[in-house]
Write an enzyme that holds these catalytic residues in place. Structure first.
Site, PDB file in Angstrom:
ATOM      1  N   LYS A 198       4.657  -9.234   2.852  1.00  0.00           N
ATOM      2  CA  LYS A 198       3.316  -9.025   3.081  1.00  0.00           C
ATOM      3  C   LYS A 198       2.339  -9.636   2.275  1.00  0.00           C
ATOM      4  O   LYS A 198       1.828  -9.142   1.214  1.00  0.00           O
ATOM      5  CB  LYS A 198       3.267  -7.396   2.799  1.00  0.00           C
ATOM      6  CG  LYS A 198       1.958  -6.707   3.589  1.00  0.00           C
ATOM      7  CD  LYS A 198       2.145  -5.351   3.467  1.00  0.00           C
ATOM      8  CE  LYS A 198       1.022  -4.808   4.371  1.00  0.00           C
ATOM      9  NZ  LYS A 198       1.143  -3.293   4.368  1.00  0.00           N
ATOM     10  N   THR A 209       0.864  -1.216   0.019  1.00  0.00           N
ATOM     11  CA  THR A 209       0.094  -0.008   0.020  1.00  0.00           C
ATOM     12  C   THR A 209       0.865   1.311  -0.031  1.00  0.00           C
ATOM     13  O   THR A 209       1.723   1.414   0.910  1.00  0.00           O
ATOM     14  CB  THR A 209      -0.787  -0.216   1.145  1.00  0.00           C
ATOM     15  OG1 THR A 209      -1.666  -1.221   1.352  1.00  0.00           O
ATOM     16  CG2 THR A 209      -2.038   1.244   1.307  1.00  0.00           C
ATOM     17  N   GLU A 212       5.721  -5.580  16.323  1.00  0.00           N
ATOM     18  CA  GLU A 212       5.351  -4.424  15.585  1.00  0.00           C
ATOM     19  C   GLU A 212       4.183  -3.981  16.170  1.00  0.00           C
ATOM     20  O   GLU A 212       3.568  -4.246  17.231  1.00  0.00           O
ATOM     21  CB  GLU A 212       5.192  -4.816  14.255  1.00  0.00           C
ATOM     22  CG  GLU A 212       4.107  -6.210  14.068  1.00  0.00           C
ATOM     23  CD  GLU A 212       4.252  -6.664  12.651  1.00  0.00           C
ATOM     24  OE1 GLU A 212       5.285  -6.190  11.801  1.00  0.00           O
ATOM     25  OE2 GLU A 212       3.531  -7.721  12.399  1.00  0.00           O
TER      26      GLU A 212
END
Length: 270
Positions: A140, A29, A173
């Protein structure tokens, strides 16, 4: 929301697409500003890595071709790209089809300004990440069920972002971000050896810190150290710094993050 498949505008997805059946693919993204993909080289490197690890044969040049088509459609191309690489249609079963993967570009138009610091209250989620197959660490992929469940918990807590640990008891994270921590007057970002996403903004910040001579450790951080955090911020491609003012109702040092933001000129990401 315009959508392109292999640089052709389209408004439907095949029922046989493996992205739907198996989450078979990867994505990134990115912010688009004035017709340019910000941190483009890092996003492309992420997609190349994902394709390599997932054995996807994809023509990534169609991303730029899609951008050109959008520039003909809009006076100004500003907003967000979601770029999805799907293995495409396939027969039943896990065996890989021989054809090339499909490259999807979804464009979400919006006003894009210079980045600013965001300030949030946050906490540590109870749900923990598992360990990832070594060849998939950092990729990802389209399989984001862990993040879906983690985001649900964060929403219930009223946190825009939250700190996530794993089953080994180490900090990893945020739900949809990487994180940087200040501890004992030293910046640290978690070692992502067994799980987590290798984010493009994380890579950009590490590069800028190195250029400025600011030392940042990459190491495992035990849960027991969380209560000793001095500062914490989250980052991703759409936001370089979400500064945590309170973590589990513990007040953190915001000024250290603001100073780092200014030194690294994180308002200027190109």
């Amino acid at each position: 929301m315009p959508c392109f498949k292999n640089a052709e505008e389209i408004n439907e997805i095949s029922l046989l697409d493996r992205a739907f059946h198996y989450g078979d693919g990867c994505f990134t993204t990115a912010r688009v500003r004035h017709g340019k993909i910000e941190l483009e080289n890092l996003h492309m490197a992420r997609l190349h890595l994902g394709c390599e690890r997932l054995l996807l044969k994809a023509d990534l040049s169609v991303i730029q071709k899609s951008l050109v088509l959008l520039q003909k459609k809009f006076l100004a191309v500003n907003g967000t790209f979601k770029i999805i690489i799907s293995r495409g249609e396939g027969q039943r079963g896990y065996s890989l089809p021989e054809h090339s993967a499909d490259v999807w570009v979804f464009f979400y138009p919006q006003v894009v300004d210079d980045f600013q610091i965001e300030k949030i209250k946050s906490g540590v989620l109870q749900q923990a990440l598992g360990l990832t197959m070594p060849s998939l660490v950092g990729v990802k992929s389209l399989n984001r069920l862990e993040q879906v469940l983690l985001k649900s918990e964060a929403d219930q807590k009223g946190w825009a972002e939250a700190l996530v640990t794993d089953v080994q008891g180490t900090v990893v994270e945020g739900v949809s971000s990487n994180c940087f921590i200040r501890l004992n007057n030293t910046w640290i970002t978690p070692e992502l050896r067994y799980n987590g996403v290798h984010g493009v903004m994380r890579a950009e910040i590490l590069s800028r810190m190195q250029q400025q001579g600011i030392h940042c450790q990459q190491r495992f951080i035990d849960m027991e150290e969380i209560s000793k955090f001095e500062s914490l911020f989250f980052c991703n491609a759409l936001s370089p710094m979400k500064v945590v003012t309170e973590l589990n109702q513990q007040t953190l040092n915001v000024q250290a993050c603001i100073e780092l933001f200014n030194i690294l000129q994180l308002n200027q990401i190109r």
